[in-house]
Design a protein around this motif. Structure first.
Motif, PDB file in Angstrom:
ATOM      1  N   PRO A 161       3.236  12.455   1.754  1.00  0.00           N
ATOM      2  CA  PRO A 161       2.790  12.021   3.080  1.00  0.00           C
ATOM      3  C   PRO A 161       3.347  12.945   4.149  1.00  0.00           C
ATOM      4  O   PRO A 161       4.406  13.564   3.975  1.00  0.00           O
ATOM      5  CB  PRO A 161       3.353  10.603   3.205  1.00  0.00           C
ATOM      6  CG  PRO A 161       4.501  10.549   2.252  1.00  0.00           C
ATOM      7  CD  PRO A 161       4.122  11.466   1.107  1.00  0.00           C
ATOM      8  N   TRP A 162       2.629  13.056   5.262  1.00  0.00           N
ATOM      9  CA  TRP A 162       3.041  13.988   6.307  1.00  0.00           C
ATOM     10  C   TRP A 162       3.126  13.297   7.658  1.00  0.00           C
ATOM     11  O   TRP A 162       2.461  12.287   7.915  1.00  0.00           O
ATOM     12  CB  TRP A 162       2.096  15.190   6.391  1.00  0.00           C
ATOM     13  CG  TRP A 162       0.623  14.867   6.368  1.00  0.00           C
ATOM     14  CD1 TRP A 162      -0.224  14.949   5.297  1.00  0.00           C
ATOM     15  CD2 TRP A 162      -0.177  14.408   7.464  1.00  0.00           C
ATOM     16  NE1 TRP A 162      -1.496  14.585   5.643  1.00  0.00           N
ATOM     17  CE2 TRP A 162      -1.500  14.258   6.969  1.00  0.00           C
ATOM     18  CE3 TRP A 162       0.073  14.131   8.795  1.00  0.00           C
ATOM     19  CZ2 TRP A 162      -2.564  13.813   7.783  1.00  0.00           C
ATOM     20  CZ3 TRP A 162      -0.968  13.690   9.615  1.00  0.00           C
ATOM     21  CH2 TRP A 162      -2.266  13.538   9.099  1.00  0.00           C
TER      22      TRP A 162
ATOM     23  N   GLY B  34       0.819  -1.202   0.000  1.00  0.00           N
ATOM     24  CA  GLY B  34       0.000   0.000   0.000  1.00  0.00           C
ATOM     25  C   GLY B  34       0.859   1.260   0.000  1.00  0.00           C
ATOM     26  O   GLY B  34       2.091   1.194   0.040  1.00  0.00           O
ATOM     27  N   ARG B  35       0.195   2.374  -0.072  1.00  0.00           N
ATOM     28  CA  ARG B  35       0.901   3.651  -0.007  1.00  0.00           C
ATOM     29  C   ARG B  35       1.398   3.886   1.422  1.00  0.00           C
ATOM     30  O   ARG B  35       0.806   3.428   2.395  1.00  0.00           O
ATOM     31  CB  ARG B  35      -0.039   4.792  -0.402  1.00  0.00           C
ATOM     32  CG  ARG B  35      -0.442   4.777  -1.867  1.00  0.00           C
ATOM     33  CD  ARG B  35      -1.358   5.965  -2.173  1.00  0.00           C
ATOM     34  NE  ARG B  35      -2.622   5.876  -1.470  1.00  0.00           N
ATOM     35  CZ  ARG B  35      -3.092   6.796  -0.634  1.00  0.00           C
ATOM     36  NH1 ARG B  35      -2.386   7.885  -0.369  1.00  0.00           N
ATOM     37  NH2 ARG B  35      -4.272   6.644  -0.058  1.00  0.00           N
TER      38      ARG B  35
ATOM     39  N   GLU C 261      10.087   2.395  10.044  1.00  0.00           N
ATOM     40  CA  GLU C 261       9.962   1.264   9.129  1.00  0.00           C
ATOM     41  C   GLU C 261       8.759   1.439   8.203  1.00  0.00           C
ATOM     42  O   GLU C 261       8.865   1.266   6.979  1.00  0.00           O
ATOM     43  CB  GLU C 261       9.829  -0.046   9.911  1.00  0.00           C
ATOM     44  CG  GLU C 261       9.692  -1.250   8.993  1.00  0.00           C
ATOM     45  CD  GLU C 261       9.641  -2.573   9.738  1.00  0.00           C
ATOM     46  OE1 GLU C 261       9.231  -3.576   9.102  1.00  0.00           O
ATOM     47  OE2 GLU C 261      10.003  -2.618  10.931  1.00  0.00           O
ATOM     48  N   ILE C 262       7.620   1.792   8.748  1.00  0.00           N
ATOM     49  CA  ILE C 262       6.420   1.950   7.932  1.00  0.00           C
ATOM     50  C   ILE C 262       6.577   3.105   6.946  1.00  0.00           C
ATOM     51  O   ILE C 262       6.091   3.048   5.815  1.00  0.00           O
ATOM     52  CB  ILE C 262       5.194   2.154   8.845  1.00  0.00           C
ATOM     53  CG1 ILE C 262       4.873   0.842   9.575  1.00  0.00           C
ATOM     54  CG2 ILE C 262       3.982   2.640   8.057  1.00  0.00           C
ATOM     55  CD1 ILE C 262       3.783   0.972  10.620  1.00  0.00           C
ATOM     56  N   GLY C 263       7.291   4.170   7.373  1.00  0.00           N
ATOM     57  CA  GLY C 263       7.487   5.322   6.516  1.00  0.00           C
ATOM     58  C   GLY C 263       8.623   5.174   5.526  1.00  0.00           C
ATOM     59  O   GLY C 263       8.888   6.097   4.746  1.00  0.00           O
ATOM     60  N   GLY C 264       9.323   4.037   5.545  1.00  0.00           N
ATOM     61  CA  GLY C 264      10.404   3.808   4.588  1.00  0.00           C
ATOM     62  C   GLY C 264      11.670   4.580   4.892  1.00  0.00           C
ATOM     63  O   GLY C 264      12.444   4.891   3.977  1.00  0.00           O
TER      64      GLY C 264
ATOM     65  N   THR D  16      -4.306   7.313   7.061  1.00  0.00           N
ATOM     66  CA  THR D  16      -3.568   8.019   8.114  1.00  0.00           C
ATOM     67  C   THR D  16      -3.430   7.102   9.323  1.00  0.00           C
ATOM     68  O   THR D  16      -4.431   6.606   9.854  1.00  0.00           O
ATOM     69  CB  THR D  16      -4.270   9.316   8.527  1.00  0.00           C
ATOM     70  OG1 THR D  16      -4.283  10.222   7.410  1.00  0.00           O
ATOM     71  CG2 THR D  16      -3.539   9.985   9.687  1.00  0.00           C
ATOM     72  N   LEU D  17      -2.212   6.873   9.732  1.00  0.00           N
ATOM     73  CA  LEU D  17      -1.900   6.090  10.925  1.00  0.00           C
ATOM     74  C   LEU D  17      -1.949   7.035  12.112  1.00  0.00           C
ATOM     75  O   LEU D  17      -1.128   7.958  12.220  1.00  0.00           O
ATOM     76  CB  LEU D  17      -0.517   5.454  10.784  1.00  0.00           C
ATOM     77  CG  LEU D  17       0.087   4.745  11.994  1.00  0.00           C
ATOM     78  CD1 LEU D  17      -0.826   3.664  12.523  1.00  0.00           C
ATOM     79  CD2 LEU D  17       1.451   4.165  11.634  1.00  0.00           C
ATOM     80  N   VAL D  18      -2.916   6.833  12.987  1.00  0.00           N
ATOM     81  CA  VAL D  18      -3.096   7.667  14.172  1.00  0.00           C
ATOM     82  C   VAL D  18      -2.625   6.896  15.394  1.00  0.00           C
ATOM     83  O   VAL D  18      -3.024   5.741  15.598  1.00  0.00           O
ATOM     84  CB  VAL D  18      -4.571   8.082  14.361  1.00  0.00           C
ATOM     85  CG1 VAL D  18      -4.733   8.934  15.628  1.00  0.00           C
ATOM     86  CG2 VAL D  18      -5.087   8.831  13.145  1.00  0.00           C
ATOM     87  N   ILE D  19      -1.779   7.513  16.182  1.00  0.00           N
ATOM     88  CA  ILE D  19      -1.330   6.937  17.448  1.00  0.00           C
ATOM     89  C   ILE D  19      -1.645   7.938  18.545  1.00  0.00           C
ATOM     90  O   ILE D  19      -1.269   9.109  18.455  1.00  0.00           O
ATOM     91  CB  ILE D  19       0.172   6.625  17.453  1.00  0.00           C
ATOM     92  CG1 ILE D  19       0.521   5.651  16.323  1.00  0.00           C
ATOM     93  CG2 ILE D  19       0.608   6.049  18.803  1.00  0.00           C
ATOM     94  CD1 ILE D  19       2.005   5.426  16.144  1.00  0.00           C
ATOM     95  N   PHE D  20      -2.335   7.487  19.573  1.00  0.00           N
ATOM     96  CA  PHE D  20      -2.628   8.320  20.735  1.00  0.00           C
ATOM     97  C   PHE D  20      -1.959   7.716  21.952  1.00  0.00           C
ATOM     98  O   PHE D  20      -2.033   6.502  22.173  1.00  0.00           O
ATOM     99  CB  PHE D  20      -4.135   8.420  20.985  1.00  0.00           C
ATOM    100  CG  PHE D  20      -4.470   9.077  22.304  1.00  0.00           C
ATOM    101  CD1 PHE D  20      -4.504  10.463  22.404  1.00  0.00           C
ATOM    102  CD2 PHE D  20      -4.703   8.315  23.436  1.00  0.00           C
ATOM    103  CE1 PHE D  20      -4.766  11.071  23.623  1.00  0.00           C
ATOM    104  CE2 PHE D  20      -4.974   8.920  24.658  1.00  0.00           C
ATOM    105  CZ  PHE D  20      -5.009  10.298  24.743  1.00  0.00           C
TER     106      PHE D  20
END
Length: 459
Positions: A223-224, A44-45, A363-366, A299-303
Motif C-alpha cells: 500500500p502507498w 478489508g485490506r 489508525e486505518i493504515g495500522g 484507495t482512500l482519497v482525501i481532498f
C-alpha cells in the motif's frame, strides 16, 4: 445527525451546514444523505492513501460548495462518490502551519517551525525536525511506500525536507510559492527531484499531476501514501497559457523585486476561475488513472484546502479570508472517498480539523503514534467506518494577531485585543458578537484556549 442519533452537536452541524449553503440551487444536493457509516462484515485490506491539498482554495470555490461561476466537475463527482464535509477546518490560517499539523498530527505551535506565518526563508529552526515522527515515517514503518509531489513548505534544505521526514520520494518545491512556469522565487529556482535542483518550463499544476500519474501507473506491491500538494490557486495569478505574465514576474524577481510573486498588481476573477478549473481538470486526470489501474476501489482519497481563500476567492456566507481566524480564513472544502468502505452521496456537518486526518490515517493504515509525541488530532475512523459518534472536543487556533476556539456551536475569537463570541448555528457569518451577553462562557472558553496553548512553543 450522528450515527447513533441526534446530539447537540449533530443538530448544530446540520443547521450550520444548511446556513452555509444558502447560495446553492435547491437541487444541487437533493440526492445527498446525512452521513451514516456502512459497517463492514469482514476486515478489508489496508487502503492506498491519496491526500490532495489545494493551496488557498476558498470554502465555496467549488461548484459543489456553492460557487456561482467556477465549474469543478471532477471534484463534484468525487463528492458524489464519497462524503462532502461542510464543517471542515484547516489547522492554520496560512500554508505552512497547516502542513505541519497534517505531517505531525499535532497543533502547529508544538514546534518552533509551526509558528512562522508562514515559513518564508531558510533557517535551521523553522521547519519540521527530521527526528520528529510524521505521517510519512509512521506509515512507512507500518509497511507503506510513501511519496510527496508538489509543495512541501515545512523548511528548507539542508536542514529539512520530505526525504528527511519519512517520504521515500519527493518532487516539488520547498518554498511557499513559485512562478507557475519558471519556478522562480526570491531564492532562485525552486524545483527539486528529491534534494537535487531541476528545471521545467511547463505549467506547474500540470507537471505535478503528470508526476502523480506516472507514480500511480507503476507496479506497487505494498500500500502507498501519496501526498499530492498542488500550489494552485495560490498567487502569482497565472492561468495555463499566461506565459507573458510569467515572463514579467520572473524578470521582476530576478531584478530583486521581493514583492513580485505576491502579484498585488495582477490577477482577476477570470484568471482565478481558470486556475481553479485547471486544478479540477488535473485532479480528474489523477482520479482517472486510479480507475484505469484498478486501484480506485481500495484507495482512500482525501481532498482539502490548506486554509481559506485569498483575494479572488468566493467565501459566502463566511467572513474573513486567508490569514484571519474568522470562518473564511480557516473553514475549507473537504471531500473523502473510499469506495471499498464508505458509501457515496453523503454529507457530514460534523466539525473536523486538519490533524484529525493524521490520526485517522494512522489508525486505518495500522500505524501506532509515537508515545513521546502525542497526537492532538482525533481519529475519525470510528465515525467513518464503525458507526461511532464523531469525536467531541474543542478546536483550537492561534496566530500572532488572534486566537480562536470552537466548542459545539460556540466560537471564541480574540482579535484586535477584544474578546468576541459567536453562535455559529445562528450566525455563520460572525456578525453578532454575544460576548457581553455570555461573559461566563467567554471566560470559560478563554481559559480552555490558554490551557491548550500553554504547552506549545511561545512567541
Amino acid at each position: 445527525m450522528t450515527n447513533r442519533g441526534t446530539t447537540r452537536r449533530g443538530v448544530f452541524g446540520a443547521l450550520a451546514g444548511a446556513a452555509a449553503a444558502t447560495t446553492l440551487p435547491a437541487e444541487a444536493h437533493a440526492a445527498e444523505q446525512e452521513f451514516r457509516a456502512t459497517l463492514a462484515t469482514r476486515p478489508g485490506r489496508r487502503p492506498n492513501i491519496l491526500f490532495i491539498f489545494a493551496d488557498d482554495l476558498g470554502w465555496a470555490d467549488l461548484s459543489s460548495y456553492g460557487s456561482p461561476d467556477i465549474r469543478t466537475p471532477n471534484l463534484d463527482r468525487l463528492a458524489r462518490a464519497g462524503v462532502r464535509f461542510t464543517q471542515a477546518y484547516s489547522a492554520g490560517a496560512v500554508c505552512s502551519p497547516t502542513r505541519m499539523a497534517l505531517y505531525t498530527g499535532r497543533y502547529p505551535g508544538r514546534l518552533p517551525g509551526g509558528l512562522p506565518e508562514p515559513i518564508a526563508a531558510p533557517s535551521p529552526v523553522n521547519g519540521l525536525p527530521p527526528e520528529h515522527p510524521t505521517l510519512g515515517s509512521l506509515l512507512r514503518q507500518a509497511g507503506y511506500t510513501t511519496a510527496m509531489f508538489g509543495k512541501w513548505h515545512n523548511g528548507f534544505l539542508p536542514w529539512f525536507g520530505p526525504l528527511k521526514s519519512g517520504w521515500d520520494e519527493f518532487f516539488g518545491n520547498y518554498s511557499g510559492a513559485v512562478d507557475y512556469y519558471s519556478k522562480i522565487t526570491g531564492l532562485g529556482v525552486d524545483l527539486y527531484e528529491g534534494e537535487t535542483q531541476v528545471s521545467s518550463d511547463e505549467y506547474y499544476t500540470d507537471t505535478i499531476a503528470d508526476r502523480a500519474e506516472e507514480y500511480l501507473r507503476r507496479k506497487h506491491d505494498r500500500p502507498w501514501l501519496l501526498n499530492l500538494n498542488f500550489t494552485s490557486p495560490h498567487w502569482p495569478w497565472e492561468a495555463p497559457g499566461d506565459r507573458a505574465v510569467s515572463a514579467e514576474i520572473t524578470a521582476r524577481v530576478k531584478a530583486g523585486d521581493a514583492s513580485a510573486l505576491f502579484h498585488t498588481d495582477g490577477g482577476s476573477l477570470e484568471t482565478y476561475r481558470k486556475m481553479v478549473e485547471n486544478l479540477d481538470t488535473r485532479i480528474g486526470q489523477v482520479l482517472t488513472v486510479l480507475r484505469q489501474t484498478g486501484q480506485e476501489e481500495n484507495t482512500l482519497v482525501i481532498f482539502s484546502s490548506d486554509n481559506g481563500g485569498e483575494r479572488f476567492s468566493y467565501q459566502w456566507p463566511l467572513s474573513g479570508n486567508k490569514a484571519s481566524l474568522n470562518e473564511g480564513g480557516i473553514r475549507v472544502p473537504n471531500i473523502v472517498r473510499w469506495p471499498a468502505r464508505i458509501r457515496g452521496g453523503q454529507v457530514s456537518h460534523e466539525p473536523l480539523i486538519t490533524h484529525d486526518w493524521t490520526a485517522t490515517l494512522l489508525e486505518i493504515g495500522g500505524a501506532e503514534p509515537h508515545p513521546d509525541y502525542p497526537l492532538d488530532g482525533a481519529s475519525l475512523a470510528g465515525y467513518l467506518l464503525r458507526g461511532s459518534d464523531a469525536p467531541e472536543r474543542d478546536l483550537f487556533w492561534r496566530t500572532r494577531a488572534a486566537r480562536a476556539l470552537r466548542r459545539g456551536k460556540w466560537k471564541y475569537l480574540q482579535a484586535g485585543g477584544a474578546d468576541l463570541l459567536f453562535d455559529l448555528d445562528a450566525d455563520p457569518r460572525e456578525q453578532a458578537n454575544l460576548a457581553a451577553k455570555h461573559p461566563e462562557l467567554v471566560a470559560e472558553l478563554r481559559t480552555a484556549w490558554e490551557r491548550i496553548a500553554a504547552p506549545q512553543v511561545q512567541y
